[in-house]
Design a protein around this motif. Sequence first.
Motif, PDB file in Angstrom:
ATOM      1  N   VAL A 179       0.844  -1.198   0.000  1.00 21.74           N
ATOM      2  CA  VAL A 179       0.000   0.000   0.000  1.00 21.74           C
ATOM      3  C   VAL A 179       0.878   1.246   0.000  1.00 21.74           C
ATOM      4  N   PHE A 180       1.952   1.224   0.795  1.00 22.73           N
ATOM      5  CA  PHE A 180       2.872   2.363   0.814  1.00 22.73           C
ATOM      6  C   PHE A 180       3.528   2.557  -0.562  1.00 22.73           C
ATOM      7  N   ALA A 181       4.015   1.464  -1.148  1.00 22.55           N
ATOM      8  CA  ALA A 181       4.707   1.557  -2.434  1.00 22.55           C
ATOM      9  C   ALA A 181       3.776   2.052  -3.536  1.00 22.55           C
ATOM     10  N   ALA A 182       2.496   1.689  -3.448  1.00 21.64           N
ATOM     11  CA  ALA A 182       1.535   2.096  -4.473  1.00 21.64           C
ATOM     12  C   ALA A 182       1.352   3.612  -4.514  1.00 21.64           C
ATOM     13  N   GLN A 183       1.773   4.299  -3.434  1.00 21.87           N
ATOM     14  CA  GLN A 183       1.707   5.761  -3.409  1.00 21.87           C
ATOM     15  C   GLN A 183       2.894   6.401  -4.126  1.00 21.87           C
ATOM     16  N   GLY A 184       3.806   5.552  -4.640  1.00 21.71           N
ATOM     17  CA  GLY A 184       4.929   6.061  -5.399  1.00 21.71           C
ATOM     18  C   GLY A 184       6.254   6.046  -4.672  1.00 21.71           C
ATOM     19  N   TYR A 185       6.293   5.443  -3.485  1.00 19.34           N
ATOM     20  CA  TYR A 185       7.533   5.399  -2.709  1.00 19.34           C
ATOM     21  C   TYR A 185       8.286   4.096  -2.939  1.00 19.34           C
ATOM     22  N   ALA A 243      -8.541   3.236   7.963  1.00 17.57           N
ATOM     23  CA  ALA A 243      -8.612   4.133   6.800  1.00 17.57           C
ATOM     24  C   ALA A 243      -8.156   5.540   7.180  1.00 17.57           C
ATOM     25  N   GLN A 244      -8.562   5.986   8.371  1.00 17.02           N
ATOM     26  CA  GLN A 244      -8.120   7.302   8.832  1.00 17.02           C
ATOM     27  C   GLN A 244      -6.612   7.311   9.054  1.00 17.02           C
ATOM     28  N   TRP A 245      -6.090   6.228   9.621  1.00 13.43           N
ATOM     29  CA  TRP A 245      -4.644   6.105   9.873  1.00 13.43           C
ATOM     30  C   TRP A 245      -3.859   6.250   8.565  1.00 13.43           C
ATOM     31  N   TYR A 246      -4.240   5.449   7.558  1.00 15.73           N
ATOM     32  CA  TYR A 246      -3.547   5.534   6.270  1.00 15.73           C
ATOM     33  C   TYR A 246      -3.723   6.920   5.643  1.00 15.73           C
ATOM     34  N   GLY A 247      -4.922   7.494   5.793  1.00 13.89           N
ATOM     35  CA  GLY A 247      -5.179   8.818   5.214  1.00 13.89           C
ATOM     36  C   GLY A 247      -4.283   9.886   5.814  1.00 13.89           C
ATOM     37  N   GLU A 248      -4.177   9.900   7.148  1.00  8.08           N
ATOM     38  CA  GLU A 248      -3.306  10.868   7.810  1.00  8.08           C
ATOM     39  C   GLU A 248      -1.839  10.610   7.475  1.00  8.08           C
ATOM     40  N   PHE A 249      -1.483   9.340   7.416  1.00  5.75           N
ATOM     41  CA  PHE A 249      -0.112   8.924   7.091  1.00  5.75           C
ATOM     42  C   PHE A 249       0.305   9.507   5.747  1.00  5.75           C
ATOM     43  N   PHE A 250      -0.507   9.284   4.729  1.00  5.48           N
ATOM     44  CA  PHE A 250      -0.142   9.734   3.382  1.00  5.48           C
ATOM     45  C   PHE A 250      -0.257  11.251   3.246  1.00  5.48           C
ATOM     46  N   ALA A 251      -1.227  11.846   3.930  1.00  7.76           N
ATOM     47  CA  ALA A 251      -1.364  13.304   3.857  1.00  7.76           C
ATOM     48  C   ALA A 251      -0.140  13.993   4.458  1.00  7.76           C
ATOM     49  N   TRP A 252       0.395  13.431   5.537  1.00 14.72           N
ATOM     50  CA  TRP A 252       1.578  14.010   6.163  1.00 14.72           C
ATOM     51  C   TRP A 252       2.793  13.906   5.232  1.00 14.72           C
ATOM     52  N   LEU A 253       2.947  12.766   4.589  1.00 15.16           N
ATOM     53  CA  LEU A 253       4.059  12.613   3.657  1.00 15.16           C
ATOM     54  C   LEU A 253       3.930  13.587   2.493  1.00 15.16           C
ATOM     55  N   ARG A 254       2.730  13.714   1.948  1.00 13.33           N
ATOM     56  CA  ARG A 254       2.526  14.648   0.829  1.00 13.33           C
ATOM     57  C   ARG A 254       2.826  16.084   1.242  1.00 13.33           C
ATOM     58  N   ARG A 255       2.433  16.418   2.453  1.00  9.98           N
ATOM     59  CA  ARG A 255       2.624  17.787   2.951  1.00  9.98           C
ATOM     60  C   ARG A 255       4.104  18.167   2.989  1.00  9.98           C
ATOM     61  N   HIS A 256       4.963  17.181   3.210  1.00  7.70           N
ATOM     62  CA  HIS A 256       6.386  17.460   3.345  1.00  7.70           C
ATOM     63  C   HIS A 256       7.201  16.925   2.166  1.00  7.70           C
ATOM     64  N   ASP A 257       6.518  16.594   1.094  1.00  6.62           N
ATOM     65  CA  ASP A 257       7.166  16.111  -0.122  1.00  6.62           C
ATOM     66  C   ASP A 257       7.286  17.283  -1.084  1.00  6.62           C
ATOM     67  N   VAL A 258       8.506  17.637  -1.435  1.00  7.31           N
ATOM     68  CA  VAL A 258       8.709  18.812  -2.287  1.00  7.31           C
ATOM     69  C   VAL A 258       8.058  18.653  -3.649  1.00  7.31           C
ATOM     70  N   ALA A 259       7.788  17.411  -4.039  1.00 13.70           N
ATOM     71  CA  ALA A 259       7.190  17.183  -5.357  1.00 13.70           C
ATOM     72  C   ALA A 259       5.675  17.337  -5.338  1.00 13.70           C
ATOM     73  N   THR A 260       5.067  17.312  -4.133  1.00 15.90           N
ATOM     74  CA  THR A 260       3.604  17.349  -4.071  1.00 15.90           C
ATOM     75  C   THR A 260       3.077  18.480  -3.208  1.00 15.90           C
ATOM     76  N   SER A 261       3.892  18.997  -2.281  1.00 11.41           N
ATOM     77  CA  SER A 261       3.411  20.056  -1.395  1.00 11.41           C
ATOM     78  C   SER A 261       3.333  21.378  -2.134  1.00 11.41           C
ATOM     79  N   LYS A 262       2.467  22.242  -1.653  1.00 13.53           N
ATOM     80  CA  LYS A 262       2.315  23.580  -2.246  1.00 13.53           C
ATOM     81  C   LYS A 262       2.727  24.599  -1.187  1.00 13.53           C
ATOM     82  N   GLY A 263       3.725  25.379  -1.504  1.00 15.40           N
ATOM     83  CA  GLY A 263       4.209  26.340  -0.534  1.00 15.40           C
ATOM     84  C   GLY A 263       5.067  25.660   0.505  1.00 15.40           C
ATOM     85  N   LYS A 264       5.292  26.319   1.612  1.00 14.31           N
ATOM     86  CA  LYS A 264       6.156  25.803   2.659  1.00 14.31           C
ATOM     87  C   LYS A 264       5.410  24.775   3.497  1.00 14.31           C
TER      88      LYS A 264
END
Length: 682
Positions: free
Chosen positions: A473-479, A658-679
């Motif tokens: 599931v983690f790898a399917a997000q592109g990692y 589902a909430q756990w995975y959702g928060e998990f991936f949202a946090w990674l996206r937030r700090h991923d320079v390729a997907t985050s917007k702004g700082k």
Amino acid sequence: MAQKPNKSAPKAAPADTLDVDLLWQMQRVGAANLSPDGAQAVCSVSTPSMADNKSRSALWLLSTLGGEPRQLTRCGDKDSQPQFSPRGDLVAFLAKREDGGVKDETTQLYLIAPDGGEARRAGVVATGVEAFKWFPDGRRVALLSWVWPHLKGTEAQAKAHTEHKARKETGVATSEANYRYWDHFMPVGRVVHLHVLDVHTGELTNLFEGSPLQLSRTEPDNTCFDISPDGKRIAFSHDVNPDQPIDGRNRISVIDVKTRRTSLLAKADDWHLTAPVWRGDGKRLAWLAAEVGRKHTLPNHLAVGDATGSTWSVVSSEWDHEVQAPLQWEEDGEAVLFAAEQQGRRHLWRFDLPDLRAEVVVEGGWLHAFHKVAGTLVTLADSASHPPQLRAHEPDGTAARIEHFNEELLARLNLGDTEEVWFTGALGDEVQMWLHYPPGFDRSRKYPVLHTIHGGPHTAPGDVWHWRWNNKVFAAQGYVVASVNYHGSSSFGHAFLDSITHRWGELELEDVEAATDWLLKKRWVDKRRIFATGGSYGGYMVAWMNGHVPAGRYAAYICHAGCYDWQAMFADDAWSWHAKELGAWYWEDPARIAAQSPHTYAGNFNTPTLVIHGALDYRVPDAQGLAYYNTLKARGIDSRLLWFPDENHWVLKPRNSAQWYGEFFAWLRRHDVATSKGKAGK
């Protein structure tokens, strides 16, 4: 209701990738128990429902000869632990149901014919049933139940249980040293006793009544005891220490079922003896033996002794593997079957007693369970590429799936590849790492890396599926997902496992950092997008890394149920192990304990962190996560808290997962320079 298995897989090429919704659509297959002729197997299959936010478990009958699976029970909610009777005419299982207009308040033993019909309650055990085994006569079962030891007779136990249920007070008052375990408080004033239940009359007999005997209070299951082939005696593992410490040293005793006289079979001051099992002729027994008095990290070995208790010996001491319960004798009485780990995999082994030699019978993946009857062997195993599956293995070495749950869904999925690699880590040792690549992985592109750091610390991730931390599931997000078996991990020998004792954090960090260095040399790794996550001891590791790794090396951390402050961790259910693992009690050598504690290095914290914890976690109390989160906030570090009031060390409910995975991936996206917007942090 469980879906009907589908043997025909679609012919189209896999196109979908795995996500949390699909993960929770999969049925979860349990261990199988074989009929006396080996022709049928019965297992529990759990069917999750995201809509209902729960799972239902039903029993299924499977043919080892190629017949169609058939659902056996439909009316229950959590039907579990099925076992064929010795004559094969009944299947016994545990459940809470309604029978005869009476709803069960506690888990009871039920019986159903394998050709169908209605299940019936075998008898009323007011204090509930934890585990059971059939007697050879097929008329009785031995079972475990929590009882009030000072009371005599089933009526007195039933009355005490009724009064306990009716009480209005909610406080827990105890003088016990160990009073809670994992996610529950142990029943105050009650202990685990061994009983005999006549399944035809419902008559219940407490074999330990009036004696100080009791079985394990932490995880009482059917490996605690075994019934002799003639049905006259029961061997059991127990601790005579009335305090029942969680790290106690058990002995093996035998009780005569008719007279209730007990005799000692085996004990040694420095040894912890568990999981006894009789040989088919009743003349010998095998059990597990760990010399914990010499060192607490020493593994379980295979021990064998005669039924009189006159002699016994440890037979696998020269084999640097840990033998794991349950044990099963081969029919010839010359070998014992068991599971053991080896380099990130878990195999089924046969240990031949005449030449003291271990050989692999069935390779993992990760073997979860096995049972062998009449020459037929059935195994439950998974791997990184599929959830647990049941296979029948014939004497000629052939094997075949005997169920096809999830096959249609899995055929649609592109799960990506998994690779085992080795690199040089701490102490110059070779260290194993598992890499799970995204579907469609292209080495000419750049990918982020996600470390999933395992807990334990004395466990091992490997070629395994895992429902809660699913690497696919983690790898399917592109990692590119990296799982390092750092120093301290199991399955690489005792020296490797014991190397971190009294210096937690040091070697493990060297290994994870060496893994990151190895990855950064790959042209397909984006060095700006390296993340580290972990649960339990893995959560400890990311908190430790936050205080020891320079800013910027990792874009963000995720700490699930992580150990943060070893002094405050003394509130956990395993406090008696602290001095053994850390080298001292916190009041004896505060500096030594603090040196191994992430909170000591809070002044160095600098990396954004998502903290996750459950209120019912007694292994790592939730104050650990809250203290870590509050510290991050006080230091002005970008952080987020996900706290569950109804989860333990694990997140088990479908919606919460589902909430756990959702928060998990949202946090990674937030700090991923390729997907985050702004700082990050805005």
